[in-house]
Design an enzyme around this catalytic site. Structure first.
Site, PDB file in Angstrom:
ATOM      1  CG  HIS A 221      -2.014   0.937   1.253  1.00 45.18           C
ATOM      2  ND1 HIS A 221      -2.165   1.899   2.230  1.00 45.18           N
ATOM      3  CD2 HIS A 221      -3.058   1.112   0.404  1.00 45.18           C
ATOM      4  CE1 HIS A 221      -3.239   2.613   2.002  1.00 45.18           C
ATOM      5  NE2 HIS A 221      -3.809   2.159   0.896  1.00 45.18           N
ATOM      6  CE  LYS A 223      -1.260   5.080  -1.440  1.00 44.11           C
ATOM      7  NZ  LYS A 223      -1.805   4.255  -0.376  1.00 44.11           N
ATOM      8  CG  ASP A 228      18.208  12.223 -11.136  1.00 43.29           C
ATOM      9  OD1 ASP A 228      18.050  11.158 -11.762  1.00 43.29           O
ATOM     10  OD2 ASP A 228      18.157  13.341 -11.671  1.00 43.29           O
ATOM     11  CG  HIS A 392      -7.168   8.216   0.304  1.00 45.45           C
ATOM     12  ND1 HIS A 392      -5.890   8.111  -0.225  1.00 45.45           N
ATOM     13  CD2 HIS A 392      -7.577   6.943   0.531  1.00 45.45           C
ATOM     14  CE1 HIS A 392      -5.558   6.837  -0.321  1.00 45.45           C
ATOM     15  NE2 HIS A 392      -6.550   6.107   0.135  1.00 45.45           N
ATOM     16  CE  LYS A 394      -3.873   6.523   3.282  1.00 47.03           C
ATOM     17  NZ  LYS A 394      -5.227   6.167   3.346  1.00 47.03           N
ATOM     18  CG  ASP A 399       2.143  17.812  22.572  1.00 45.57           C
ATOM     19  OD1 ASP A 399       0.907  17.797  22.691  1.00 45.57           O
ATOM     20  OD2 ASP A 399       2.900  17.256  23.389  1.00 45.57           O
TER      21      ASP A 399
END
Length: 474
Positions: A221, A223, A228, A392, A394, A399
């Site tokens: 899952h 991404k 370079d 979507h 997350k 603090d």
């Protein structure tokens, strides 16, 4: 008393039925977490002949010995390669929130906290995609992309065109896509990409191949992008148009990073490439030069990592909040440790805010999610429902000290079954960026009122309770 005579076939079915029930009662609690064990025992108790094959297929986060060995080798190499980089190690103050968290993440995920990074957070869907495409267009050596989902839409086409153009310039391009999440993108674009010289591999291939790698519903899952070895991207955004699910445009948070932490993204890509292909990629001898002053650290997780490390890191962060705790997730199906930690934080006087999406593309998950909100609201957690987009994104903020962004959802699947990636930032300046995003999310949300929530129809309560029985499968 005369017992009714049973046909031999019926007797065998009766005996098998009870043998499955008794065997499950003796076996499953030893092999599964308590919440998962309860769900499986309930299913098998009602329909043994259906529950047993489902348990054998989905009951354990099974990963092949080969994948586990490759992950152990990759983590060992990552740890060894960091040993000479002590001058880049960031050392938190012994009394700070970050001290224990950074050591926990390094111990279970192999990556140490490194200073000298520049981190920019963005929640503008189109702008972040443009930035990624511009970085690919500027690549001179290599482009490494790893994504859960690539759709056969305009964004998938734009990424394909950018990779084809880069390969034509002599840039070495590699693309890892989840076999299920990116099924449509693989089918639409992989032939043209391979013809142009781009190396494309499907992660955790489905069909009969699953038996050689892992349980069939385990997914990668993550991404991430590395250009370079100098620029990195990670977050919640996939390679797809924001409204790839009609009527539910996504809102995301991504991070563009420069500096030594890019070497960690490069190493994680190389690790997953090795897991899928067995091929060892050459990594630069030295990490990128410092590009800023932000300390950062990668948190990779998944069934090949020990100790449910993403869940443990999240719970550790929750317990270390002193004033404020803000969490955003599209899917909230927590295990007991996470639910308890949130309730304890709120009962201890911490200002806890949980941002969920009012609209959800997973109906069963949304029903189950409702069942967890009673305890949170009773404890004093403020629950906000974001609209009109599907949130979507997350992220987690503790603090003014720690920000966590990435692909990790606050659900059991994300903690135990998916390969995930989080970026921890220990810089108040980066936390301030997340604060601004968080404030805008809350400005487009409605606060759930405990009294009104308690007055919801009884059928909704029953539906939520039934859906929660499947929490370990969602």
């Amino acid at each position: 008393m005369d017992w009714p005579h049973l046909h031999p076939a019926a007797a065998w079915i009766f005996a098998l039925d009870w043998a499955i029930r008794i065997g499950a009662l003796l076996w499953i609690p030893v092999r599964s977490a308590p919440a998962a064990a309860r769900s499986w025992l309930l299913l098998i108790g009602f329909v043994p002949l259906l529950g047993l094959p489902l348990y054998l297929a989905f009951g354990q986060p099974w990963v092949s010995r080969l994948r586990r060995e490759r992950q152990a080798n990759a983590s060992r190499v990552i740890a060894e390669r960091q040993q000479p980089l002590g001058h880049l190690r960031w050392t938190p103050h012994p009394d700070s929130i970050a001290d224990d968290v950074a050591r926990l993440v390094e111990h279970t995920g192999a990556f140490m906290p490194m200073t000298g990074n520049a981190v920019h957070l963005d929640d503008d869907y189109a702008r972040s995609l443009r930035g990624l495409l511009q970085d690919i267009a500027g690549a001179r050596e290599h482009v490494h992309l790893l994504y859960y989902l690539m759709y056969d839409d305009a964004v998938g086409r734009a990424v394909t065109d950018a990779l084809v153009a880069a390969a034509a310039r002599g840039v070495h391009c590699r693309l890892l896509l989840d076999a299920v999440g990116a099924k449509r993108g693989l089918r639409a674009f992989a032939p043209a990409l391979r013809a142009a010289g781009v190396e494309v591999h499907a992660m955790l291939a489905g069909g009969l191949a699953w038996r050689r790698s892992a349980r069939m519903d385990l997914r990668n899952h993550r991404k991430l992008a590395v250009i370079d070895g100098r620029i990195g991207w990670t977050g919640s955004q996939n390679l797809a148009e924001p409204e790839f699910i009609p009527g539910v445009p996504n809102r995301e948070v991504v991070a563009r990073v420069q500096g030594p932490v890019v070497a960690q993204l490069a190493a994680l890509f190389a690790s997953d490439w090795y897991l899928e292909t067995g091929q060892v990629l050459a990594l630069p001898a030295h990490p990128p030069a410092p590009a800023g002053a932000s300390p950062a650290q990668l948190l990779p997780s998944g069934p090949t990592y020990p100790f449910a490390n993403a869940r443990n890191a999240v719970v550790s962060l929750i317990h270390r909040a002193r004033r404020e705790l803000v969490l955003a997730t599209p899917y909230f199906v927590p295990d007991d440790a996470t639910q308890d930690a949130l309730e304890i934080a709120a009962l201890s006087g911490i200002d806890v805010r949980l941002i969920l999406s009012e609209r959800n593309n997973q109906r069963l998950t949304a029903w189950a999610q409702d069942s967890y909100l009673d305890g949170l609201l009773a404890a004093g957690v403020k629950v906000a429902l974001h609209r009109p987009h599907f949130l979507h994104a997350k992220f987690l903020r503790v603090d003014d000290e720690i920000a966590l962004v990435g692909s990790i959802n606050l659900d059991i699947r994300s903690f135990a079954l998916n390969a995930e990636l989080g970026l921890l930032c220990y810089d108040p300046a980066v936390v301030a960026q997340l604060r601004r995003i968080e404030a805008d999310c809350l400005a487009h949300a409605r606060l759930l009122q405990p009294q009104a929530w308690q007055r919801r129809p009884r059928w909704r309560r029953s539906l939520a309770g039934l859906a929660r029985l499947a929490d370990s499968f969602l």
